[in-house]
Write a protein that holds these residues in place. Structure first.
Motif, PDB file in Angstrom:
ATOM      1  N   GLN A  18      19.184  19.805  48.074  1.00  0.00           N
ATOM      2  CA  GLN A  18      20.447  20.550  48.019  1.00  0.00           C
ATOM      3  C   GLN A  18      20.237  22.026  48.358  1.00  0.00           C
ATOM      4  N   GLN A  19      19.204  22.606  47.790  1.00  0.00           N
ATOM      5  CA  GLN A  19      18.933  24.017  48.035  1.00  0.00           C
ATOM      6  C   GLN A  19      18.530  24.249  49.489  1.00  0.00           C
ATOM      7  N   SER A  20      17.764  23.330  50.042  1.00  0.00           N
ATOM      8  CA  SER A  20      17.358  23.480  51.441  1.00  0.00           C
ATOM      9  C   SER A  20      18.562  23.432  52.372  1.00  0.00           C
ATOM     10  N   CYS A  21      19.467  22.502  52.124  1.00  0.00           N
ATOM     11  CA  CYS A  21      20.687  22.433  52.936  1.00  0.00           C
ATOM     12  C   CYS A  21      21.549  23.671  52.732  1.00  0.00           C
ATOM     13  N   PHE A  22      21.594  24.167  51.502  1.00  0.00           N
ATOM     14  CA  PHE A  22      22.359  25.382  51.217  1.00  0.00           C
ATOM     15  C   PHE A  22      21.774  26.574  51.973  1.00  0.00           C
ATOM     16  N   ASP A  23      20.443  26.676  51.984  1.00  0.00           N
ATOM     17  CA  ASP A  23      19.786  27.786  52.683  1.00  0.00           C
ATOM     18  C   ASP A  23      19.951  27.679  54.191  1.00  0.00           C
ATOM     19  N   GLU A  24      20.078  26.463  54.704  1.00  0.00           N
ATOM     20  CA  GLU A  24      20.235  26.259  56.143  1.00  0.00           C
ATOM     21  C   GLU A  24      21.696  26.335  56.589  1.00  0.00           C
ATOM     22  N   ARG A  25      22.585  26.763  55.715  1.00  0.00           N
ATOM     23  CA  ARG A  25      24.000  27.001  56.032  1.00  0.00           C
ATOM     24  C   ARG A  25      24.725  25.717  56.456  1.00  0.00           C
ATOM     25  N   HIS A  54      25.145  21.860  41.506  1.00  0.00           N
ATOM     26  CA  HIS A  54      24.639  23.030  42.235  1.00  0.00           C
ATOM     27  C   HIS A  54      25.740  24.082  42.229  1.00  0.00           C
ATOM     28  N   PRO A  55      25.774  24.974  41.217  1.00  0.00           N
ATOM     29  CA  PRO A  55      26.889  25.928  41.062  1.00  0.00           C
ATOM     30  C   PRO A  55      27.095  26.828  42.278  1.00  0.00           C
ATOM     31  N   ASN A  56      26.018  27.302  42.893  1.00  0.00           N
ATOM     32  CA  ASN A  56      26.164  28.204  44.029  1.00  0.00           C
ATOM     33  C   ASN A  56      26.861  27.524  45.206  1.00  0.00           C
ATOM     34  N   ALA A  57      26.470  26.299  45.479  1.00  0.00           N
ATOM     35  CA  ALA A  57      27.103  25.565  46.569  1.00  0.00           C
ATOM     36  C   ALA A  57      28.560  25.271  46.246  1.00  0.00           C
ATOM     37  N   LYS A  58      28.834  24.951  44.977  1.00  0.00           N
ATOM     38  CA  LYS A  58      30.215  24.649  44.592  1.00  0.00           C
ATOM     39  C   LYS A  58      31.088  25.909  44.680  1.00  0.00           C
ATOM     40  N   TRP A  59      30.534  27.048  44.285  1.00  0.00           N
ATOM     41  CA  TRP A  59      31.308  28.284  44.356  1.00  0.00           C
ATOM     42  C   TRP A  59      31.587  28.667  45.814  1.00  0.00           C
ATOM     43  N   THR A 105      35.157  29.127  47.705  1.00  0.00           N
ATOM     44  CA  THR A 105      35.454  30.325  48.503  1.00  0.00           C
ATOM     45  C   THR A 105      35.953  29.958  49.895  1.00  0.00           C
ATOM     46  N   TYR A 106      35.331  28.928  50.478  1.00  0.00           N
ATOM     47  CA  TYR A 106      35.740  28.474  51.796  1.00  0.00           C
ATOM     48  C   TYR A 106      37.000  27.615  51.758  1.00  0.00           C
ATOM     49  N   LYS A 107      37.505  27.342  50.544  1.00  0.00           N
ATOM     50  CA  LYS A 107      38.680  26.497  50.343  1.00  0.00           C
ATOM     51  C   LYS A 107      38.466  25.078  50.896  1.00  0.00           C
ATOM     52  N   LEU A 108      37.237  24.575  50.652  1.00  0.00           N
ATOM     53  CA  LEU A 108      36.923  23.198  51.061  1.00  0.00           C
ATOM     54  C   LEU A 108      37.408  22.191  50.037  1.00  0.00           C
ATOM     55  N   CYS A 109      37.777  22.650  48.847  1.00  0.00           N
ATOM     56  CA  CYS A 109      38.208  21.717  47.820  1.00  0.00           C
ATOM     57  C   CYS A 109      39.447  22.272  47.113  1.00  0.00           C
TER      58      CYS A 109
END
Length: 368
Positions: free
Chosen positions: A311-318, A355-360, A364-368
């Motif tokens: 999860q973190q790797s995908c988050f870091d890779e945008r 994964h709180p950072n990814a959820k936040w 922010t992006y209004k994906l949910c």
């Protein structure tokens, strides 16, 4: 207690190997005769030239004087890179040939030997016909796949409508023997000459069901597939991702190893490089791109399942940024586009789970 290893001395592949050795050896008498005739012609030419030079009072240099030249030609012939810089190469006998083929950028080694896939020996005898063993094995495997598709289809229809094909595909039909050609197909994966064809056949094989994926893993497909992830060849990119999607769906034990090798970068890079295809009109190329992108999203979703490092790797890779762009692109109404969007949403669910950072960021992006 491990199960007993079945005897291998009567495996059908030994018969195929014996046949290839016989076909190679049966060329030996013809090659020897051709070499003898060539030597006789060269001797006649040498004698004729010798008589002419003697008649003109010119002495003939001893053969030893030609040795350095012959040695230099042999050295250049054994190292094609020395002549490729000039667009030519020195062939057998010192003949100058045009060089149009590019070297394999992957640096894959095909391994030596007469039966090595895609091997080419500059010292082989003139007139020798290289073995077609691996090409024949691929053709035999393709014939087996045609037969297997019919057997599996009949197997599903005979079990009745109460069971779905997905549940039936977990077991191999009893009247369908495993393919004997599978080890040879895996061997040619590292040969640039046969690699694309072998991957396509493996993909068709794995589509028969999870039992086919298990069989490929049992034979030893994993080391070959991980090596191909480091390949820079673009022609195998789509089919390689589709094959990896099958592997990651069946064998969960591959996920940690895939993360160690940073294999997820391969799938993220495909998603990042094909965003512009979402604006193209419907075509076979666009449908293929959507299918492979869906397979990439599926593989990432499987890697992120209960795996914070993935999860973190995908988050870091945008990955979230790429998914946002995909979801904002217009829907072209095809099944491939619908499947792609479905797996993007499922991958998002796995990505921001615990994964709180990814959820936040998703909020922010209004994906949910």
């Amino acid at each position: 207690v491990t199960p007993a290893i079945p005897p291998t001395h009567k495996h059908p592949l030994w018969d195929s190997l014996d046949l290839e050795i016989d076909m190679c050896l049966q060329q030996l008498p013809r090659i020897l005769k051709e070499a003898e005739r060539k030597k006789q012609r060269e001797d006649r030419i040498a004698r004729t030239l010798g008589r002419k030079h003697l008649a003109n009072g010119v002495s003939i240099p001893r053969p030893d004087f030609m040795a350095p030249l012959v040695m230099d030609l042999e050295i250049v012939g054994n190292f094609p890179s020395m002549s490729r810089r000039h667009g030519t190469r020195v062939g057998l006998g010192g003949a100058i040939e045009s060089e149009d083929e590019e070297s394999d950028s992957d640096g894959d080694s095909d391994g030596g030997g007469a039966l090595s896939p895609g091997s080419s020996d500059p010292q082989q005898a003139p007139g020798y016909v290289c073995s077609s063993y691996f090409s024949n094995q691929l053709y035999a495997f393709e014939v087996w796949l045609q037969h297997a598709a019919t057997v599996v289809s009949q197997f599903v229809s005979d079990r009745g409508p109460d069971q779905t094909p997905r549940s039936l595909s977990t077991e191999r039909p009893s009247d369908l023997d495993p393919p004997d050609e599978l080890p040879a197909v895996l061997q040619v994966l590292l040969s640039q000459q046969f690699r694309l064809r072998a991957l396509i056949l493996l993909y068709r094989f794995m589509n028969l069901g999870p039992w086919a994926v298990d069989l490929a893993m049992a034979v030893g497909i994993y080391p070959y597939m991980t090596k191909l992830l480091a390949s820079t060849t673009t022609e195998i990119r789509e089919i390689l991702i589709l094959v990896w999607a099958r592997l990651s769906a069946v064998d969960m034990a591959l996920h940690p190893e895939l993360m160690k090798r940073d294999g997820f970068d391969y799938f993220v890079a495909y998603l990042a490089n094909n965003i512009q295809m979402q604006n193209e009109p419907v075509s076979d190329k666009v449908k293929l791109c959507d299918t492979v992108s869906a397979a990439s999203a599926f593989t990432l979703a499987m890697l992120c399942r209960d795996n914070f490092d993935a999860q973190q790797s995908c988050f870091d890779e945008r990955v979230l940024d790429y998914f946002l762009v995909y979801l904002q692109r217009p829907d072209n109404g095809t099944e491939e586009r619908a499947c792609l969007r479905t797996w993007i949403l499922l991958c998002l669910a796995e990505l921001w789970k615990a994964h709180p950072n990814a959820k936040w960021m998703a909020i922010t992006y209004k994906l949910c």
